[in-house]
Design a protein around this motif. Sequence first.
Motif, mmCIF file in Angstrom:
data_model
loop_
_atom_site.group_PDB
_atom_site.id
_atom_site.type_symbol
_atom_site.label_atom_id
_atom_site.label_comp_id
_atom_site.label_asym_id
_atom_site.label_seq_id
_atom_site.Cartn_x
_atom_site.Cartn_y
_atom_site.Cartn_z
ATOM 1 N N ASN A 232 0.835 -1.197 0.000
ATOM 2 C CA ASN A 232 0.000 0.000 0.000
ATOM 3 C C ASN A 232 0.868 1.245 0.000
ATOM 4 O O ASN A 232 2.012 1.216 0.452
ATOM 5 N N HIS B 57 0.556 1.438 10.580
ATOM 6 C CA HIS B 57 0.848 0.324 11.493
ATOM 7 C C HIS B 57 1.932 -0.540 10.874
ATOM 8 O O HIS B 57 2.311 -0.338 9.723
ATOM 9 N N ASP C 175 2.637 -5.059 4.522
ATOM 10 C CA ASP C 175 2.050 -4.432 3.332
ATOM 11 C C ASP C 175 1.962 -2.903 3.480
ATOM 12 O O ASP C 175 1.599 -2.209 2.531
ATOM 13 N N HIS C 176 2.331 -2.403 4.669
ATOM 14 C CA HIS C 176 2.312 -0.949 4.908
ATOM 15 C C HIS C 176 3.693 -0.370 5.204
ATOM 16 O O HIS C 176 3.911 0.831 5.044
ATOM 17 N N ASP D 73 -7.535 -1.228 7.065
ATOM 18 C CA ASP D 73 -6.999 -2.018 8.171
ATOM 19 C C ASP D 73 -7.661 -1.701 9.508
ATOM 20 O O ASP D 73 -7.028 -1.211 10.444
ATOM 21 N N HIS E 18 -10.174 -6.923 9.334
ATOM 22 C CA HIS E 18 -10.402 -5.983 8.220
ATOM 23 C C HIS E 18 -11.894 -5.750 7.986
ATOM 24 O O HIS E 18 -12.719 -6.610 8.265
ATOM 25 N N HIS F 258 -7.920 -1.657 -0.524
ATOM 26 C CA HIS F 258 -7.478 -2.845 0.215
ATOM 27 C C HIS F 258 -8.416 -4.029 -0.071
ATOM 28 O O HIS F 258 -8.775 -4.792 0.831
HETATM 29 ZN ZN LIG Z 1 -3.015 -3.910 5.174
#
Ligand SMILES: [Zn+2]
Length: 254
Positions: free
Chosen positions: A13, A56, A60-61, A139, A187, A212
């Motif tokens: 992301n 966070h 993926d972040h 998220d 999620h 997402h």
């Molecule tokens: Zn995520």
Amino acid sequence: MRFASLGSGSHGNGTLIDDGETCVLVDLGFTVKEAERRLKRLGKTPADIDAILVTHEHGDHVHGVAPFARKHKRAVYMTPGTYVERKMGVVPDMKQINCHKPFLIGTLSIEPVAVPHDAKEPCQYVVSSNGFNVGVLTDLGHITAHVVQQYADCHGLLLECNHDTQMLEQGPYPYPLKQRVGGDHGHLNNNQAAELLQKINLGGLRHLVMSHISEKNNSPELAEKALLGVLEEWTGTLYTADQELGFDWIDLTV
Ligand SMILES: [Zn+2]
Ligand SMILES: [Zn+2]
């Protein structure tokens, strides 16, 4: 004021928010090389990014955050709980934030919003400039009263539509992962995303991006169907954030 995405989904992301004076990147889940390539696609260079805001510590972040910050000497903002040096790597210019306290980066006002997610100290962000508010909201396992209040007046909103409950239930994930994703600290599913839209001020919302979106447990069509169910009177524009392509600049001023 405008925003764009380098890509959105469980493989990475990154969201750009830019008011013409200041440009921030919310999360960076791609390698440095990949990030540079995706920035170029949106007409930006690493030097154009004033700071990175981290939501966070999930890969993926944050995958590219520390390497990018070191290579390009960028400041990084995150909550103290989010940062574990051993996992994320050294971040030379680290700004610790309080997830209940707004702050400024150049001409942008940043409002962190604490969210329920299975991370150490997660928050999402509403970024404002010149009377325009852009909300990034992915998220989180469920919609809280705090989230509704903080995202009530967005003009642009990047909203998680992670899964369709039936697809998740019948899909390929092992049972514990299904429990995690679908749980209160997992999620947002399509119906929960729709539920948020029923609680915020849709009159001011001009640009809504479904983001997402799980590749295994959802489809853009199902997400759209769920959201359109509560958007009958709404006259704004609906977009899909793609894992590979993200989405191109959306200008809030037009
Ligand atoms: Zn995520
Ligand atoms: Zn996460």
